[in-house]
Write an enzyme that holds these catalytic residues in place. Structure first.
Site, PDB file in Angstrom:
ATOM      1  N   ASP A  36       0.659  -1.205  -0.036  1.00 42.63           N
ATOM      2  CA  ASP A  36      -0.036  -0.002  -0.167  1.00 42.63           C
ATOM      3  C   ASP A  36       0.856   1.264  -0.035  1.00 42.63           C
ATOM      4  O   ASP A  36       2.000   1.118   0.057  1.00 42.63           O
ATOM      5  CB  ASP A  36      -0.893  -0.116   1.259  1.00 42.63           C
ATOM      6  CG  ASP A  36      -1.996  -0.954   1.334  1.00 42.63           C
ATOM      7  OD1 ASP A  36      -2.359  -1.401   0.174  1.00 42.63           O
ATOM      8  OD2 ASP A  36      -2.572  -1.181   2.466  1.00 42.63           O
ATOM      9  N   LYS A  58      -1.441   3.655  -5.338  1.00 46.60           N
ATOM     10  CA  LYS A  58      -2.113   4.626  -6.124  1.00 46.60           C
ATOM     11  C   LYS A  58      -1.461   4.468  -7.785  1.00 46.60           C
ATOM     12  O   LYS A  58      -0.422   3.729  -7.992  1.00 46.60           O
ATOM     13  CB  LYS A  58      -1.548   5.858  -6.070  1.00 46.60           C
ATOM     14  CG  LYS A  58      -1.957   6.763  -4.772  1.00 46.60           C
ATOM     15  CD  LYS A  58      -2.936   7.687  -5.292  1.00 46.60           C
ATOM     16  CE  LYS A  58      -3.748   7.963  -3.615  1.00 46.60           C
ATOM     17  NZ  LYS A  58      -4.933   8.866  -3.743  1.00 46.60           N
ATOM     18  N   MET A 171      -8.996   7.589   9.332  1.00 46.29           N
ATOM     19  CA  MET A 171      -9.350   8.120   7.961  1.00 46.29           C
ATOM     20  C   MET A 171     -10.541   9.399   8.230  1.00 46.29           C
ATOM     21  O   MET A 171     -11.355   9.275   7.681  1.00 46.29           O
ATOM     22  CB  MET A 171      -9.997   7.015   7.411  1.00 46.29           C
ATOM     23  CG  MET A 171      -9.012   5.853   6.740  1.00 46.29           C
ATOM     24  SD  MET A 171      -9.686   4.484   6.030  1.00 46.29           S
ATOM     25  CE  MET A 171     -10.258   3.418   7.283  1.00 46.29           C
TER      26      MET A 171
HETATM   27  N1  SAH Z   1      -4.480  -1.147   9.108  1.00 45.66           N
HETATM   28  C1  SAH Z   1      -4.124   0.426   9.541  1.00 45.66           C
HETATM   29  C2  SAH Z   1      -4.963   1.299   9.320  1.00 45.66           C
HETATM   30  C3  SAH Z   1      -5.535   1.495   7.881  1.00 45.66           C
HETATM   31  S1  SAH Z   1      -6.604   2.873   7.550  1.00 45.66           S
HETATM   32  C4  SAH Z   1      -3.568   0.140  10.908  1.00 45.66           C
HETATM   33  O1  SAH Z   1      -3.681  -0.753  11.675  1.00 45.66           O
HETATM   34  O2  SAH Z   1      -2.977   1.248  11.481  1.00 45.66           O
HETATM   35  C5  SAH Z   1      -5.456   4.209   7.128  1.00 45.66           C
HETATM   36  C6  SAH Z   1      -5.612   5.236   8.083  1.00 45.66           C
HETATM   37  O3  SAH Z   1      -4.838   4.809   9.270  1.00 45.66           O
HETATM   38  C7  SAH Z   1      -5.145   6.571   7.962  1.00 45.66           C
HETATM   39  O4  SAH Z   1      -6.062   7.111   7.054  1.00 45.66           O
HETATM   40  C8  SAH Z   1      -4.689   7.177   9.124  1.00 45.66           C
HETATM   41  O5  SAH Z   1      -5.931   7.655   9.864  1.00 45.66           O
HETATM   42  C9  SAH Z   1      -4.060   6.132   9.930  1.00 45.66           C
HETATM   43  N2  SAH Z   1      -2.885   6.041  10.029  1.00 45.66           N
HETATM   44  C10 SAH Z   1      -2.086   4.806   9.459  1.00 45.66           C
HETATM   45  N3  SAH Z   1      -0.849   4.969   9.510  1.00 45.66           N
HETATM   46  C11 SAH Z   1      -0.766   6.137  10.273  1.00 45.66           C
HETATM   47  C12 SAH Z   1       0.384   6.836  10.832  1.00 45.66           C
HETATM   48  N4  SAH Z   1       1.528   6.538  10.661  1.00 45.66           N
HETATM   49  N5  SAH Z   1      -0.134   8.266  11.433  1.00 45.66           N
HETATM   50  C13 SAH Z   1      -1.052   8.655  11.498  1.00 45.66           C
HETATM   51  N6  SAH Z   1      -2.108   7.974  11.093  1.00 45.66           N
HETATM   52  C14 SAH Z   1      -2.018   6.919  10.458  1.00 45.66           C
END
Ligand code: SAH
Length: 260
Positions: A36, A58, A171
């Site tokens: 991703d 993307k 998100m």
């Molecule tokens: N599976 C991931 C989440 C995927 S959804 C997990 O467990 O973390 C993607 C969202 O996760 C982003 O839009 C943001 O809200 C959050 N996110 C993921 N990594 C991040 C990071 N390093 N800093 C801040 N937000 C993050």
């Protein structure tokens, strides 16, 4: 022909060295990596030189690769006998549609395995000095998405506003102002501490802190944007004393290679 196996690997919250030992080994041994956009490229750099890297974050025209195509890419490469790593940010089963990917593999009889990761929702906030629970301030935490895909029911903010625990929104940056407003309208105190954490756990991490009322101004002032976590609850105040500077570990270091 022998079927390959697909490993759904959690890349952790952002800092490459926060991946699990098993996840890093899987990356080094993969023949194909499907990743991703949010995945730290230092992890991709750990792949063997012959590994095929497919970025499904993307397309060149900026549209994400449709989920069906991602599922198909995983299936096709496994049917070719390849060992595939599907590398996803955080934990593979926390949003990000990991469950759907595993389902499609199971339905096609493709062997698969889940290698969990540290979710940004918990570990990312920890790296910003915010414990999701604390004996004095929060005895539960609730992780929700702020982004509603078409056809899904909107989040029940009315209900979420009644909960005493820490509320964590993934998100949610594009709808941050609306979410805070909905929570206030549903009865949450406008003075409830709230924060946004961008690039959690990484060197470029930034945090904006305020209340349900003032967070939008702080986000604007600091120019924060996605990817970021929204966190609402009294644990936010603890970051005043619990934030720290993370020690940097270079995962390409020989010493670490030996450790594993
Ligand atoms: N599976 C991931 C989440 C995927 S959804 C997990 O467990 O973390 C993607 C969202 O996760 C982003 O839009 C943001 O809200 C959050 N996110 C993921 N990594 C991040 C990071 N390093 N800093 C801040 N937000 C993050």
């Amino acid at each position: 022909m022998r079927k390959g196996k697909v490993l759904l690997v959690g890349a952790g919250p952002g800092d490459a060295s926060l991946i699990t030992v098993k996840g890093l080994i899987a990356i080094r041994e993969a023949q194909v990596i499907v990743h991703d956009r949010l995945v730290n490229l230092d992890l991709i750099a750990q792949a063997s030189p012959n590994c095929q890297i497919i970025n499904v974050g993307k397309k060149p025209n900026n549209h994400p690769v449709p989920q069906e195509n991602i599922n198909q890419i995983l299936i096709d490469h496994a049917l070719m006998g390849k060992n595939v790593v599907r590398l996803k940010g955080g934990d593979p089963y926390v949003f990000g549609r990991g469950g759907e990917e595993a389902e499609s593999l199971a339905l096609c009889g493709i062997p698969f395995e889940i290698i969990p990761g540290i979710s940004s929702a918990i570990g990312g906030l920890a790296c910003a000095g915010i414990p999701v629970t604390h004996r004095d301030y929060a005895s539960s935490f609730h992780v929700v998405t702020g982004h509603m895909c078409q056809g899904n029911e909107p989040q029940n903010w009315q209900l979420l506003a009644q909960l005493e625990g820490t509320l964590i929104v993934l998100m949610g940056m594009t709808r941050q102002e609306e979410i805070c407003q909905l929570l206030i309208e549903a009865g949450k105190s406008p003075d409830t501490p709230a924060a946004a954490v961008m690039y959690a756990s990484q060197q470029k991490q930034q945090i904006a802190k305020g209340t349900l009322t003032t967070l939008k101004d702080e986000i604007q002032r600091k120019n924060l944007h996605a990817p970021a976590l929204l966190v609402i609850g009294h644990v936010v105040n603890l970051s005043e004393i619990l934030s720290f500077t993370s020690s940097q570990i270079d995962i390409s270091q020989e010493v670490l290679l030996q450790a594993i």
